[in-house]
Design an enzyme around this catalytic site. Structure first.
Site, mmCIF file in Angstrom:
data_model
loop_
_atom_site.group_PDB
_atom_site.id
_atom_site.type_symbol
_atom_site.label_atom_id
_atom_site.label_comp_id
_atom_site.label_asym_id
_atom_site.label_seq_id
_atom_site.Cartn_x
_atom_site.Cartn_y
_atom_site.Cartn_z
ATOM 1 N N HIS A 240 3.245 2.772 13.342
ATOM 2 C CA HIS A 240 2.219 3.818 13.413
ATOM 3 C C HIS A 240 2.642 5.022 14.241
ATOM 4 O O HIS A 240 1.821 5.888 14.540
ATOM 5 C CB HIS A 240 0.875 3.263 13.907
ATOM 6 C CG HIS A 240 0.164 2.473 12.867
ATOM 7 N ND1 HIS A 240 -1.193 2.251 12.892
ATOM 8 C CD2 HIS A 240 0.618 1.859 11.738
ATOM 9 C CE1 HIS A 240 -1.544 1.518 11.835
ATOM 10 N NE2 HIS A 240 -0.454 1.270 11.131
ATOM 11 N N ASP B 126 6.018 2.391 6.869
ATOM 12 C CA ASP B 126 4.830 1.573 6.581
ATOM 13 C C ASP B 126 3.912 2.362 5.638
ATOM 14 O O ASP B 126 3.216 3.257 6.113
ATOM 15 C CB ASP B 126 4.136 1.238 7.902
ATOM 16 C CG ASP B 126 2.781 0.594 7.758
ATOM 17 O OD1 ASP B 126 2.481 0.045 6.679
ATOM 18 O OD2 ASP B 126 2.007 0.653 8.731
ATOM 19 N N ASP C 20 4.587 -5.939 3.524
ATOM 20 C CA ASP C 20 4.307 -5.007 4.610
ATOM 21 C C ASP C 20 5.326 -5.256 5.717
ATOM 22 O O ASP C 20 6.198 -6.132 5.607
ATOM 23 C CB ASP C 20 2.880 -5.186 5.134
ATOM 24 C CG ASP C 20 2.273 -3.882 5.649
ATOM 25 O OD1 ASP C 20 3.032 -3.043 6.198
ATOM 26 O OD2 ASP C 20 1.051 -3.693 5.507
ATOM 27 N N GLU D 154 -5.320 1.287 2.523
ATOM 28 C CA GLU D 154 -5.060 0.175 3.435
ATOM 29 C C GLU D 154 -5.214 0.601 4.887
ATOM 30 O O GLU D 154 -5.783 -0.126 5.707
ATOM 31 C CB GLU D 154 -3.653 -0.390 3.177
ATOM 32 C CG GLU D 154 -3.373 -1.738 3.834
ATOM 33 C CD GLU D 154 -2.732 -1.638 5.205
ATOM 34 O OE1 GLU D 154 -2.468 -2.692 5.810
ATOM 35 O OE2 GLU D 154 -2.489 -0.509 5.686
ATOM 36 N N GLU D 155 -4.718 1.782 5.214
ATOM 37 C CA GLU D 155 -4.779 2.250 6.597
ATOM 38 C C GLU D 155 -6.203 2.634 7.008
ATOM 39 O O GLU D 155 -6.493 2.775 8.189
ATOM 40 C CB GLU D 155 -3.853 3.452 6.792
ATOM 41 C CG GLU D 155 -2.374 3.190 6.538
ATOM 42 C CD GLU D 155 -1.733 2.270 7.558
ATOM 43 O OE1 GLU D 155 -2.441 1.773 8.459
ATOM 44 O OE2 GLU D 155 -0.514 2.043 7.453
ATOM 45 N N HIS E 99 0.826 -1.204 0.000
ATOM 46 C CA HIS E 99 0.000 0.000 0.000
ATOM 47 C C HIS E 99 0.863 1.258 0.000
ATOM 48 O O HIS E 99 1.956 1.279 0.566
ATOM 49 C CB HIS E 99 -0.971 -0.003 1.193
ATOM 50 C CG HIS E 99 -0.343 0.114 2.546
ATOM 51 N ND1 HIS E 99 -0.149 1.328 3.184
ATOM 52 C CD2 HIS E 99 0.112 -0.819 3.415
ATOM 53 C CE1 HIS E 99 0.393 1.124 4.370
ATOM 54 N NE2 HIS E 99 0.570 -0.164 4.535
#
Length: 377
Positions: free
Chosen positions: A339, A190, A245, A222-223, A76
């Site tokens: 994150h 990410d 990922d 994706e998130e 992503h």
């Protein structure tokens, strides 16, 4: 097996450049246009034709051996962040979270308000002055609904005149910090790291004499809801999906109980993922693909780590359900501090991941079996 172009150092340098440039481009879920334009340009340099579907996924196809299973290699390109919820009369900005943003790590973070290229505004998530913080507030996580962003505006009209409106995307301020010769901290490792790897895999497979048909997909949202790649898979109908990922690195004091994934220890495969928090979904990989990457790692002398975790999942959990089922696996790189505004990755892991993917995918031919009965233990 086809060789990846250049020496280890040359590949690592290309990955460093790609990753650095990608991490400095903002691309909140649903607002990935700038990242997509960059990646489309990189694919064109490799002689690949790209297309974008209505959701925003970027797709390029490299034709290969007839009769071999089609492969969809994807990652992503979006990142988590915020959208403007309200602009106060005094110019302060209230936000909604978009994606799994950790509230405990937000106060005093620098952000970028994505008004438009050349017009973006810097901002700061306010943190109450220490000298005015009461004892009961010192150890309290402030809910995001109570936080606000200071972007230097004196009133709402000034903010709106600058292009800040309800729904405007906001991300952590894009930045890159080189911690060592191989380790990089940055915004949205990410999954801009996965994007950089796919560019290099496409470069190598494009020069390979033997390969299956491979669809390179840079997915959106994706998130947000883990469904961006689903629309691409519904159109492409691949036999195999390989999703790139992060793997949760467990070599820090706070993560040691979670597994044995070490940064600098090479790429890895996920043997089990399950969300477990409302979304009853996850991925158990197809045994043919587990076997493929285990054999490839031994043949190419590339270390291969193994991960099994609860609490995170990827697009593959939905892609695997397309049509009559897609043989799926999550392949990844160790990453620390997921994150957060700064995540950490090792370029050596990305280099070895690239080599693993090129060697593994190029070995898929018309005799490659996806029959599960061939893998009964």
């Amino acid at each position: 097996m086809p060789a990846v172009a250049g020496s280890n150092d040359e590949l690592r340098d290309r990955l460093r450049t790609l990753l650095t440039e990608l991490m400095l481009i903002p691309g909140l879920s649903g607002h990935e246009g700038r990242v997509r334009r960059y990646l489309a340009a990189e694919q064109r340099k490799l002689g690949l034709t790209t297309r974008t579907d209505r959701l925003g996924n970027l797709i390029a196809t490299l034709e290969g051996e007839a009769g071999a299973p089609d492969v969809m290699l994807f990652t992503h390109m979006d990142q988590l962040g915020f959208v403007v919820r309200k602009i106060e009369n005094d110019g302060f900005i209230r936000v909604e979270r978009l994606g799994g943003v950790p509230e405990r790590a937000l106060p005093s973070q620098a952000v970028t308000i994505c008004v438009g290229e050349g017009r973006d505004r810097a901002g700061l998530i306010a943190n109450k002055s220490h000298h005015a913080t009461t004892p009961d507030e010192k150890y309290k996580v402030v809910p995001y609904m109570d936080l606000y962003i200071d972007a230097g505006f004196s009133n709402r009209a000034e903010a709106e005149a600058a292009g800040v409106l309800i729904g405007t995307p906001i991300v952590y301020r894009p930045q890159v910090i080189e911690l060592s010769e191989t380790r990089i901290a940055g915004t949205s490792v990410d999954d801009r790291a996965g994007c950089a790897v796919i560019v290099e895999v496409a470069r190598a497979l494009g020069e390979a004499a033997k390969r299956p048909t491979v669809h390179f997909v840079f997915s959106v949202q994706e998130e947000f809801n883990l469904r961006g790649a689903l629309t691409a898979a519904q159109v492409l109908k691949p036999d195999i999906c390989i999703q790139l990922d992060l793997l949760l690195a467990t070599d820090t004091p706070d993560m040691a109980y979670r597994g044995n994934v070490t940064m600098g220890g090479g790429p890895g495969i996920s043997l089990y993922s399950f969300h477990g928090r409302g979304t009853l979904n996850g991925t158990i990989p197809h045994p043919a693909l587990v076997s493929l990457f285990e054999k490839t790692s031994r043949a190419e002398d590339i270390p291969l780590q193994r991960s099994a975790h609860t609490g995170a999942l990827t697009d593959s959990s939905y892609v695997q359900l397309v049509e009559g089922g897609v043989a799926s696996i999550d392949v990844g790189f160790p990453m620390r501090y997921s994150h957060s505004s700064l995540e950490v990755v090792d370029l050596g892991d990305l280099e070895q991941l690239t080599r693993l993917l090129v060697a593994g995918i190029s070995s898929i031919d018309k005799d490659f079996s996806l029959d599960r009965d061939d893998f009964v233990g």
